[in-house]
Design an enzyme around this catalytic site. Structure first.
Site, PDB file in Angstrom:
ATOM      1  N   ASP A 155      64.268  44.750  40.491  1.00  0.00           N
ATOM      2  CA  ASP A 155      63.193  43.424  40.384  1.00  0.00           C
ATOM      3  C   ASP A 155      61.887  43.558  41.065  1.00  0.00           C
ATOM      4  OD1 ASP A 155      64.212  43.585  42.763  1.00  0.00           O
ATOM      5  OD2 ASP A 155      64.607  41.248  42.665  1.00  0.00           O
ATOM      6  N   GLU A 156      61.625  44.691  41.238  1.00  0.00           N
ATOM      7  CA  GLU A 156      60.395  44.962  41.728  1.00  0.00           C
ATOM      8  C   GLU A 156      59.534  46.236  41.553  1.00  0.00           C
ATOM      9  OE1 GLU A 156      58.652  44.351  46.480  1.00  0.00           O
ATOM     10  OE2 GLU A 156      60.812  45.142  46.203  1.00  0.00           O
TER      11      GLU A 156
END
Length: 352
Positions: free
Chosen positions: A55-56
């Site tokens: 998620d990054e």
């Protein structure tokens, strides 16, 4: 959070702190599917993309102003497109280096946008509470309290040798650069176009081997899903480890044949962890990735006794395709909650 439950906490610990909590089944393939959609969108904005976890990601937008406009305008366009195509919201931090951008991205969640102008990095850091100093975990924060260090400005006022004497050579160097808004090398070197990886930074340093093995299992599945989705294969596996003292090391292995399944990736990853980590220090970050990627349709030498590997590979690809088509979410039992159930914790339904 009122019970003390935090992100990246083991499920068993969360269940102990909040016995009436409701724990839902993990949907790792669905997470990976949406993550890949978002990463594809990021890649359409700049070719210099560095995914660091599910998620990054870090995007170097240098030279894209003619396409997307000034950085805040580009960030808004990026967030709008992710929301339109995936339904997800994202927070964006803009800075002249990855470390400052990383911290900025977490300041106004959800749907936040924080810009740190070039030349204002040190002033930006000075205005933050010490707990926002990314990379300084629980033990380091306790050490700050023992030493009477209460602000980022106070930390930035210390010399490199002084910090090294208090936190060790690697830790002192990290804090010296980070407190001044200078990148301490959180990406571990230049981006490589021929690699694919994912990593986890733990909110609290982890010294539990079982917990690390479970994390490796999840990372093995994630990177294999991305490998298959992109039509690639690899013979090279790389494990990255950052310890509580900020020291970072890695180890790799290159095999004569490509990795056929996440099961074999996981087995090799556990061996690499055993070789790299003696269990004496807690782990701050763990990462797993493939190197030396090649096209998946290239010919390869088959092995005489390859039946089991072929079956595992077919089964895992079938599971992946089920998730891709929205027909169900499957994952290994180890990645599911094993905490005892109590009031308010329903039995979980698993897709078959």
């Amino acid at each position: 959070r009122a019970f003390g439950v935090r992100s990246a906490m083991p499920i068993g610990e969360a269940a102990r702190l909040c016995p009436d909590g409701v724990f839902l089944p993990v949907r790792m393939y669905r997470y990976a599917q949406l993550s890949q959609q978002a990463m594809d969108i990021f890649g359409s904005f700049t070719p210099d993309l560095r995914p660091v976890s599910i998620d990054e990601a870090f995007l170097d937008m240098t030279g894209t102003e003619g396409l997307w406009g000034p950085a805040p305008q580009a960030a808004q366009a990026l967030a709008d497109r992710v929301r339109a195509e995936t339904g997800l919201t994202i927070s964006v931090g803009i800075g002249a280096n990855p470390y400052v951008a990383k911290i900025a991205s977490g300041l106004k969640k959800p749907r936040g946008l924080v810009v740190v102008e070039e030349g204002q990095e040190e002033a930006f850091m000075a205005g933050l509470p010490l707990k926002k100093l990314w990379g300084a975990g629980e033990k380091t924060q306790e050490r700050f309290a023992e030493l009477g260090i209460r602000t980022v400005s106070q930390l930035a006022g210390m010399t490199g040798p002084a910090l090294a004497s208090l936190f060790g050579k690697a830790g002192g160097q990290f804090l010296y650069l980070a407190s001044r808004g200078r990148d301490p090398g959180i990406l571990g070197g230049p981006a490589e176009s021929r690699s694919l990886s994912s990593e986890r930074t733990f909110e609290h340093d982890l010294q539990d081997r079982e917990g690390l093995d479970t994390c490796l299992l999840e990372l093995s599945e994630l990177i294999c899903q991305r490998l298959w989705q992109e039509g690639l294969r690899s013979r090279c596996l790389v494990l990255k480890l950052r310890l509580a003292d900020f020291s970072t090391s890695s180890r790799r292995i290159t095999r004569p044949r490509p990795f056929p399944s996440s099961s074999e990736v996981y087995a090799e990853a556990r061996s690499l962890l055993s070789a790299l980590w003696d269990g004496q220090q807690a782990v701050r970050l763990i990462g797993l990735g493939f190197g030396d990627l090649e096209a998946g349709n290239l010919p390869t030498q088959a092995e005489l006794f390859d039946e089991d590997s072929a079956k595992r590979r077919k089964a895992e690809k079938a599971v992946f395709e089920i998730g891709q088509k929205g027909l169900g979410d499957l994952t290994k039992a180890r990645c599911l909650d094993k905490a005892p159930r109590g009031p308010g914790r329903p039995e979980k339904k698993r897709d078959q």
